[in-house]
Motif scaffolding. Sequence first.
Motif, short mmCIF file in Angstrom:
data_model
loop_
_atom_site.label_atom_id
_atom_site.label_comp_id
_atom_site.label_asym_id
_atom_site.label_seq_id
_atom_site.Cartn_x
_atom_site.Cartn_y
_atom_site.Cartn_z
N LEU A 50 -3.32 3.73 4.76
CA LEU A 50 -3.21 3.84 3.31
C LEU A 50 -4.09 2.76 2.69
O LEU A 50 -3.88 1.57 2.93
CB LEU A 50 -1.75 3.68 2.87
CG LEU A 50 -0.78 4.70 3.44
CD1 LEU A 50 0.62 4.45 2.91
CD2 LEU A 50 -1.23 6.13 3.15
N ASP A 51 -5.06 3.18 1.91
CA ASP A 51 -6.08 2.26 1.41
C ASP A 51 -6.31 2.47 -0.08
O ASP A 51 -6.26 3.60 -0.57
CB ASP A 51 -7.39 2.50 2.17
CG ASP A 51 -8.42 1.42 1.93
OD1 ASP A 51 -8.05 0.26 1.70
OD2 ASP A 51 -9.61 1.75 1.96
N GLY A 52 -6.53 1.36 -0.77
CA GLY A 52 -6.80 1.45 -2.20
C GLY A 52 -7.30 0.14 -2.76
O GLY A 52 -7.41 -0.86 -2.03
N PRO A 53 -7.60 0.12 -4.05
CA PRO A 53 -8.15 -1.08 -4.69
C PRO A 53 -7.16 -2.25 -4.68
O PRO A 53 -5.95 -2.05 -4.86
CB PRO A 53 -8.43 -0.64 -6.13
CG PRO A 53 -8.25 0.83 -6.17
CD PRO A 53 -7.45 1.23 -4.98
N ILE A 95 0.34 11.61 -1.72
CA ILE A 95 -0.22 10.82 -0.61
C ILE A 95 0.35 11.32 0.71
O ILE A 95 -0.38 11.49 1.69
CB ILE A 95 0.05 9.32 -0.82
CG1 ILE A 95 -0.66 8.83 -2.09
CG2 ILE A 95 -0.39 8.51 0.39
CD1 ILE A 95 -0.18 7.47 -2.58
N SER A 111 0.81 -1.22 0.00
CA SER A 111 0.00 0.00 0.00
C SER A 111 0.85 1.27 0.00
O SER A 111 0.32 2.36 -0.19
CB SER A 111 -0.97 0.01 1.19
OG SER A 111 -0.27 -0.03 2.42
N VAL A 161 -8.04 7.75 6.93
CA VAL A 161 -7.85 6.87 5.78
C VAL A 161 -7.43 7.76 4.61
O VAL A 161 -8.10 8.74 4.29
CB VAL A 161 -9.15 6.10 5.45
CG1 VAL A 161 -8.94 5.23 4.22
CG2 VAL A 161 -9.58 5.26 6.64
N ILE A 162 -6.32 7.39 4.00
CA ILE A 162 -5.79 8.16 2.88
C ILE A 162 -5.77 7.26 1.64
O ILE A 162 -5.19 6.17 1.67
CB ILE A 162 -4.35 8.66 3.19
CG1 ILE A 162 -4.30 9.46 4.49
CG2 ILE A 162 -3.78 9.44 2.01
CD1 ILE A 162 -5.07 10.74 4.49
N PRO A 163 -6.38 7.71 0.53
CA PRO A 163 -6.37 6.90 -0.70
C PRO A 163 -4.97 6.87 -1.32
O PRO A 163 -4.23 7.85 -1.23
CB PRO A 163 -7.37 7.62 -1.61
CG PRO A 163 -7.47 9.00 -1.09
CD PRO A 163 -7.13 8.95 0.38
N ILE A 164 -4.64 5.74 -1.95
CA ILE A 164 -3.28 5.56 -2.48
C ILE A 164 -3.19 5.72 -4.00
O ILE A 164 -2.17 5.38 -4.59
CB ILE A 164 -2.71 4.18 -2.07
CG1 ILE A 164 -3.55 3.05 -2.65
CG2 ILE A 164 -2.58 4.09 -0.57
CD1 ILE A 164 -2.90 1.68 -2.58
N GLU A 165 -4.22 6.25 -4.61
CA GLU A 165 -4.20 6.35 -6.07
C GLU A 165 -3.20 7.39 -6.60
O GLU A 165 -2.79 7.30 -7.74
CB GLU A 165 -5.61 6.65 -6.61
CG GLU A 165 -6.52 5.45 -6.63
CD GLU A 165 -7.14 5.11 -5.28
OE1 GLU A 165 -7.82 4.08 -5.20
OE2 GLU A 165 -6.97 5.86 -4.30
N GLN A 205 -1.36 14.48 1.72
CA GLN A 205 -2.69 14.21 2.27
C GLN A 205 -2.58 13.69 3.71
O GLN A 205 -3.37 14.07 4.58
CB GLN A 205 -3.44 13.21 1.40
CG GLN A 205 -3.84 13.76 0.06
CD GLN A 205 -4.49 12.70 -0.84
OE1 GLN A 205 -4.49 11.52 -0.53
NE2 GLN A 205 -5.04 13.14 -1.94
#
Length: 164
Positions: A102-105, A154, A13, A144-148, A157
Motif C-alpha cells: 500500500l503506497d501513497g503520498p 483499495i 498506509s 503496489v496498490i495506491p491508497i488514495e 484493487q
Amino acid sequence: MSHLVVVMGVSGSGKSTVGGLLAERLAVPYAEADDFHPPANIAKMSAGHPLDDADRAPWLDAIAAWITERGGKGGVISCSALKRRYRDRLRAAAPDLFFIHLDGPEELIAARLAARMEHFMPAGLLRSQLEALEPLEPDEAGAVIPIEGGPAQIAEQALAALPD
C-alpha cells in the motif's frame, strides 16, 4: 486457491484496515503484525525510537511462524515488511507468499497518522520508515496498490492484483 498475503507499507498506509477487508473477501484468517511485537519493541516505538534489525528479528520470526501455520490454508497478515531482507525472511516460510504494498503520498499518510488514536507508533517515525522502505523488486511476487481511494476500493484493487 488459498492465498497467503502480506499487506505491507509504512505505518498509516492502511495495512490493518485493508488487510482485514481483504481477508474477509478471501474468507481466510487475518492477523495484525503489531500483535507479534514483544513488549520491548512497543516500548521503544512508543518512546519515539525506530526499531533496528535486532529488534525486528524475533518479531519477523513470530510472523513467519504464523505464515508457516497458514500454508495451504490461506491467510492475510499486515506487516510493514519495509526491507527486502524482511520480505525474504517471510518468504522463506512460504515461497508462494504474495505482497500487497500500500503506497501513497507522504502528506496523506502523515495526515492519517495525525488523526489516528490509540496506536503506539508516533507520527514522528514516518520519515524513518519512508527512508527505510525498499520497494518491491521485479522478482518479488506482489503488487503496489495506491491508497488514495477508500478502504473498500483499495481492498478491491488488492483482490484484483492477486494471482489466479
